[in-house]
Design an enzyme around this catalytic site. Structure first.
Site, PDB file in Angstrom:
ATOM      1  N   GLU A  56       0.271   7.246  10.447  1.00 26.95           N
ATOM      2  CA  GLU A  56      -1.205   7.506  10.527  1.00 26.95           C
ATOM      3  C   GLU A  56      -1.635   7.445  12.119  1.00 26.95           C
ATOM      4  OE1 GLU A  56      -3.455   4.400   8.821  1.00 26.95           O
ATOM      5  OE2 GLU A  56      -4.899   5.846   7.845  1.00 26.95           O
TER       6      GLU A  56
ATOM      7  N   CYS B  15      -9.188   7.173   6.462  1.00 28.88           N
ATOM      8  CA  CYS B  15      -7.941   6.881   5.690  1.00 28.88           C
ATOM      9  C   CYS B  15      -7.422   7.835   4.995  1.00 28.88           C
ATOM     10  CB  CYS B  15      -8.187   5.674   4.703  1.00 28.88           C
ATOM     11  SG  CYS B  15      -9.511   5.669   3.971  1.00 28.88           S
TER      12      CYS B  15
ATOM     13  N   LYS C 168     -16.047 -10.110   5.358  1.00 31.00           N
ATOM     14  CA  LYS C 168     -16.094 -10.056   6.655  1.00 31.00           C
ATOM     15  C   LYS C 168     -16.064  -8.693   7.211  1.00 31.00           C
ATOM     16  CE  LYS C 168     -12.282  -9.704   9.804  1.00 31.00           C
ATOM     17  NZ  LYS C 168     -12.982  -9.228  10.578  1.00 31.00           N
TER      18      LYS C 168
ATOM     19  N   THR D  70      -2.284  -0.898   6.398  1.00 34.40           N
ATOM     20  CA  THR D  70      -0.957  -1.219   5.485  1.00 34.40           C
ATOM     21  C   THR D  70      -0.471  -2.411   6.067  1.00 34.40           C
ATOM     22  OG1 THR D  70      -0.838   1.050   4.790  1.00 34.40           O
ATOM     23  CG2 THR D  70       1.185  -0.391   4.657  1.00 34.40           C
TER      24      THR D  70
ATOM     25  N   GLU E  87      -7.028  -1.316  -0.455  1.00 29.45           N
ATOM     26  CA  GLU E  87      -7.242   0.371   0.085  1.00 29.45           C
ATOM     27  C   GLU E  87      -6.662   0.268   1.592  1.00 29.45           C
ATOM     28  OE1 GLU E  87      -8.836   2.384  -1.800  1.00 29.45           O
ATOM     29  OE2 GLU E  87      -9.732   1.018  -3.408  1.00 29.45           O
TER      30      GLU E  87
END
Ligand code: NAP
Ligand code: MG
Length: 475
Positions: free
Chosen positions: A386, A289, A181, A235, A255
């Site tokens: 982030e 990332c 996906k 996350t 990941e």
């Protein structure tokens, strides 16, 4: 400042179609989910309508992948699987300009990056893994390592084609079949990859690509007949998936996000370090990332380095992703732009000093000027969370021990950078920083032979290299 004449790549090369369909059981079919409209983030225009998968379509795709696994792919000798995977790699190269332009249109990244990084690295992943397909018994996982079965894979929007390649290539090399996906805002290059897979004549059902929103990802990873789940994304969603899969026999790799420290010592070649810092945080608009989003500078060179950095960042050209001179393209979505703006405001609110390049921005589309925060303390949100945008937070340190302590003061652990002339210090730092990848005197270098993955909340499992095969084998 240099004046540059516009050097736009022609959008015709993308062969954009008004409608895209999902790829299931070897055919392009109309999904029965609500169609989605994918947008060019540089202009806010709708690029195409894309059909999406309903829960029933997810089930069909998984069933097709199971049939292909049982009847063909798991039984095929590695030498034969390799031929198909090589063919995919070659076709990506043949259609590289089309893929690069389409990626820049759908994602907003500068054409020089999609052309020079995303597409060639995607081809490299297929080439590299094709080479493993008939050598798995030499990979260190026993004399006859077996595939897992059907892999359900979910990927984000920041490297749409490249993430698809990272996921599909090792799965196929190891003898698994795939349902993938793509992200809701960037489905197009994955669907051209589906065309390539059809062109390469892969048996129906070996690879299925089903666009849709998060709920399609959720029903894919929950599907009882999926044997392995590979997820790249945030996350928060990674945690949801891990909870969902707990107690099942599905194998999982995650990941996830990162907040990498890029550490510059006082003996580093500063001009070179500036280039690495810029690459570390402004590459792909900072939607990376493993971006070097926390710069840790030794105090004695901090002022000099910051001055050089501002001068360099002022020269970055922000604008049309299809212009070959553009350094920083569009933010992928309004939602992401809002998130960046909100975090930048929090940085100002918490007392960090903001510097933003005065470069002109286009009137339309989602853009954010390169920004550097100094006087950042570890407690601030811009040092902890982030941002996933072109925003750098600069902190200082005095001793190597302090650098390590600050670098590791994060729940993440995906990547890190070290800039110093001393080889022994590079090794000393690399052993102490809890990060899956440590670059020294460079940053954001990707190669299919090198395993990539995280510690802690950056996830687990590796992609790439011999180590990455383990995620797709029953070891
Ligand atoms: P995200 O919201 O987690 O989305 C990632 C993918 O998961 C998308 O395809 C998304 O669909 C789908 N999804 C959403 N909810 C889901 C659910 N409950 N179950 C299954 N799938 C679900 O992440 P994002 O914000 O798009 O991407 C940015 C994040 O990815 C950043 O945190 C970044 O660090 C991380 N990232 C990590 C790596 C790495 O290798 N470690 C690489 C790239 C990016 P939609 O598209 O519809 O939302
Ligand atoms: Mg788009």
């Amino acid at each position: 400042m240099w004046e540059y004449a516009p050097a736009p790549e022609s959008r015709d090369i993308a062969n954009l179609k008004p409608n895209y369909r999902m790829f299931s059981d070897g055919q392009f079919v109309e999904g029965t989910g609500e169609p989605l409209k994918t947008v060019n983030p540089a202009t806010e225009e709708v690029l195409a309508e894309v059909s999406t998968a309903s829960t029933a379509d997810v089930d069909k795709a998984v069933k097709a992948a199971r049939r292909a696994y049982d009847r063909v792919w798991s039984k095929m000798p590695g030498t034969e699987r390799a031929k198909y995977i090589y063919r995919i790699a070659r076709l990506i190269q043949e259609r590289s300009r089309e893929l690069a332009v389409l990626e820049s249109l759908d994602n907003g990244k500068p054409i020089k990056e999609s052309r020079d990084v995303d597409v060639p690295t995607a081809a490299a992943h297929f080439f590299y893994h094709a080479g493993w397909a008939d050598k798995l018994s030499y990979a260190g996982y026993g004399p006859d390592p077996r595939p897992l079965g059907v892999a359900g894979q979910v990927i984000p929007w920041n490297f749409p084609l490249l993430m698809a390649a990272w996921k599909i290539a090792p799965a196929l090399a190891c003898g698994n079949t795939v349902v993938l996906k793509p992200a809701e805002t960037t489905p197009l290059t994955a669907l051209v990859l589906a065309e390539i897979i059809q062109q390469a004549d892969l048996p129906p059902g070996v690879v299925n690509i089903i666009p849709g929103a998060g709920d399609v990802g959720a029903s894919l990873v929950e599907h009882p007949d999926v044997n392995k789940v590979a997820f790249t994304g945030s996350t928060d969603v990674g945690k949801i998936i891990q909870r969902e899969l707990a107690g099942t026999r599905k194998k999982l790799t995650l990941e996830l996000g990162g907040k990498a420290a890029n550490v510059v010592f006082d003996d580093a070649p500063l001009d070179q370090a500036v280039e690495g810092i810029v690459n570390g945080i402004f590459f792909n608009q900072g939607h990376v990332c493993c971006a070097g989003s926390r710069l840790l500078v030794q105090e004695s060179v901090a002022d000099e380095l910051l001055e050089k950095l501002r001068v360099r960042v002022s020269t970055l050209r922000v604008g049309d992703p299809l212009d070959k001179n553009t350094d920083v393209g569009a933010i992928n979505s309004r939602e992401q732009l809002t998130k960046i703006q909100e975090l930048v405001e929090s940085g100002e609110g918490e007392g960090a000093s903001r510097w933003t390049s005065s470069c002109p921005l286009p009137d339309k589309g989602f853009f954010f000027a390169p920004t550097v925060f100094s006087n950042v303390s570890q407690a601030m949100r811009i040092a902890r969370e982030e941002i996933f945008g072109p925003v750098l937070s600069v902190l200082t340190f005095r001793t190597p021990d302090e650098a390590v302590a600050k670098a590791n003061n994060t729940p993440y652990g995906l990547s890190a950078g070290v800039w110093t002339e001393k080889g022994s210090r590079i090794l000393w730092m690399a052993q102490r920083m809890r990060a899956g990848v440590v670059w020294s005197n460079t940053f954001n270098r990707f190669d299919p032979t090198a395993p990539f993955g995280g510690y802690q909340e950056s996830g687990f499992g590796r992609e790439g290299g011999r180590t990455g095969l383990e995620a797709y084998l029953d070891v």
